[in-house]
Design a protein around this motif. Structure first.
Motif, short mmCIF file in Angstrom:
data_model
loop_
_atom_site.label_atom_id
_atom_site.label_comp_id
_atom_site.label_asym_id
_atom_site.label_seq_id
_atom_site.Cartn_x
_atom_site.Cartn_y
_atom_site.Cartn_z
N ALA A 199 0.92 -1.26 -0.08
CA ALA A 199 -0.08 -0.16 0.03
C ALA A 199 0.97 1.21 -0.01
N PRO A 200 0.45 2.28 -0.72
CA PRO A 200 1.34 3.50 -0.83
C PRO A 200 1.38 4.21 0.69
N LEU A 201 2.63 4.71 0.99
CA LEU A 201 2.74 5.49 2.13
C LEU A 201 2.33 6.94 1.98
N SER A 202 2.00 7.34 3.22
CA SER A 202 1.53 8.61 3.21
C SER A 202 2.89 9.65 3.03
N LEU A 203 2.51 10.92 2.66
CA LEU A 203 3.52 11.92 2.45
C LEU A 203 4.73 12.03 3.54
N THR A 204 4.05 11.99 4.76
CA THR A 204 5.02 11.95 5.92
C THR A 204 5.93 10.70 6.21
N GLU A 205 5.26 9.58 5.88
CA GLU A 205 6.09 8.30 5.81
C GLU A 205 6.92 8.26 4.84
N ARG A 206 6.67 8.85 3.68
CA ARG A 206 7.49 8.76 2.57
C ARG A 206 8.82 9.82 2.78
N ARG A 207 8.49 10.75 3.40
CA ARG A 207 9.50 11.66 3.83
C ARG A 207 10.40 11.33 4.76
N LYS A 208 9.94 10.43 5.67
CA LYS A 208 10.69 9.78 6.72
C LYS A 208 11.44 8.80 6.25
N ALA A 209 11.02 8.10 5.45
CA ALA A 209 11.76 6.88 4.81
C ALA A 209 12.92 7.35 3.98
N ALA A 210 12.56 8.42 3.21
CA ALA A 210 13.69 9.14 2.21
C ALA A 210 14.79 9.68 3.16
N THR A 211 14.47 10.24 4.24
CA THR A 211 15.48 10.82 5.15
C THR A 211 16.29 9.64 5.63
N GLN A 212 15.75 8.58 6.14
CA GLN A 212 16.37 7.50 6.49
C GLN A 212 17.35 6.81 5.64
N LEU A 213 16.95 6.70 4.33
CA LEU A 213 17.70 6.19 3.45
C LEU A 213 18.82 7.02 3.14
N GLU A 214 18.57 8.27 3.06
CA GLU A 214 19.82 9.29 2.83
C GLU A 214 20.96 9.19 3.80
N ILE A 215 20.32 8.87 5.00
CA ILE A 215 21.43 8.64 6.09
C ILE A 215 22.13 7.39 5.83
N ALA A 216 21.29 6.46 5.57
CA ALA A 216 21.92 5.23 5.26
C ALA A 216 22.91 5.12 4.31
N HIS A 217 22.60 5.80 3.14
CA HIS A 217 23.71 5.77 2.19
C HIS A 217 24.98 6.57 2.75
N ALA A 218 24.64 7.55 3.30
CA ALA A 218 25.78 8.51 3.56
C ALA A 218 26.68 7.58 4.65
N ALA A 219 26.12 6.75 5.55
CA ALA A 219 26.74 5.74 6.39
C ALA A 219 27.37 4.82 5.70
#
Length: 218
Positions: A17-37
């Motif tokens: 199921a599609p994520l809400s806008l807030t969930e998508r933003r949170k997931a995107a931020t987490q993945l950006e941090i993960a890529h950096a790490a």
């Protein structure tokens, strides 16, 4: 910065199921941090990388980093989990009636053979990360935890694909074997200089693990 959402398993189309806008933003931020790490761990090693450096690479404040993660090692977990989710999505999309061994092999091959240069780079970053994890217990614990969680989520998928031919024990064992096939393949590949395709690649090793399990189980 690599695109968010590209983990060690190169490709899949999500059926969730599609994520809400807030969930998508949170997931995107987490993945950006993960890529950096992941980049810093692979190039400098986890011991020589701080949470502050990861936050700086990701373009966020240190307090934001700790809002999402408890430790610097934990920062790579969303990227690793994303890869496992993508592989499981491929398996979920298997045509009804497909034999389970063939379904597992097909999903592994699709997930671990990179379709483009971006996916190839992601897989190579994973190799660097796993090499770092071999010398770092905290980072290795994150890798094992992600695999354990992936195995648990795989159980209902295996149960459905088996069409009732496996009892609960058989489903659990198969889920564990499938998860470990990929884990062992990636770890083994990480210790070599083999390419991302062909003999000795993650896909090749994972399929060999699955077939060996099948012979043992038989």
């Amino acid at each position: 910065m690599p695109k968010a959402g590209r983990g060690p398993y190169p490709c899949a189309v999500s059926t969730h199921a599609p994520l809400s806008l807030t969930e998508r933003r949170k997931a995107a931020t987490q993945l950006e941090i993960a890529h950096a790490a992941m980049e810093l761990f692979a190039t400098r090693g986890p011991q020589d990388t701080t949470a502050q450096e990861i936050a700086r690479r990701a373009g966020i404040a240190l307090r934001t980093f700790y809002r999402y993660f408890r430790s610097k090692e934990d920062a790579v977990s969303p990227l690793l989990a994303d890869g496992a989710d993508r592989w499981r999505t491929l398996l979920e999309a298997t045509e009804p009636g497909t034999a389970l061994p063939r379904a597992l092999e097909s999903a592994v091959e699709q997930a671990l053979i990179p379709p483009d240069e971006e996916a190839t780079r992601a897989l190579l970053r994973t190799r660097g990360l796993l090499r770092a994890a071999a010398e770092d217990p905290a980072l290795r614990a994150v890798w094992y935890r992600v695999n354990q969680e992936s195995e648990e989520r795989l159980v209902p998928v295996i149960a459905r694909l088996s069409g009732g031919r496996l009892d609960d024990l058989g489903v659990r064992v198969t889920a564990a074997a499938a998860t470990d096939a990929i884990r062992i393949a990636l770890e083994t590949w990480a210790g070599t200089e083999a390419g991302v395709e062909g003999a000795g690649s993650p896909a090749d090793l994972a399929v060999r693990c699955l077939r060996r399990f099948g012979r043992t189980a038989g």
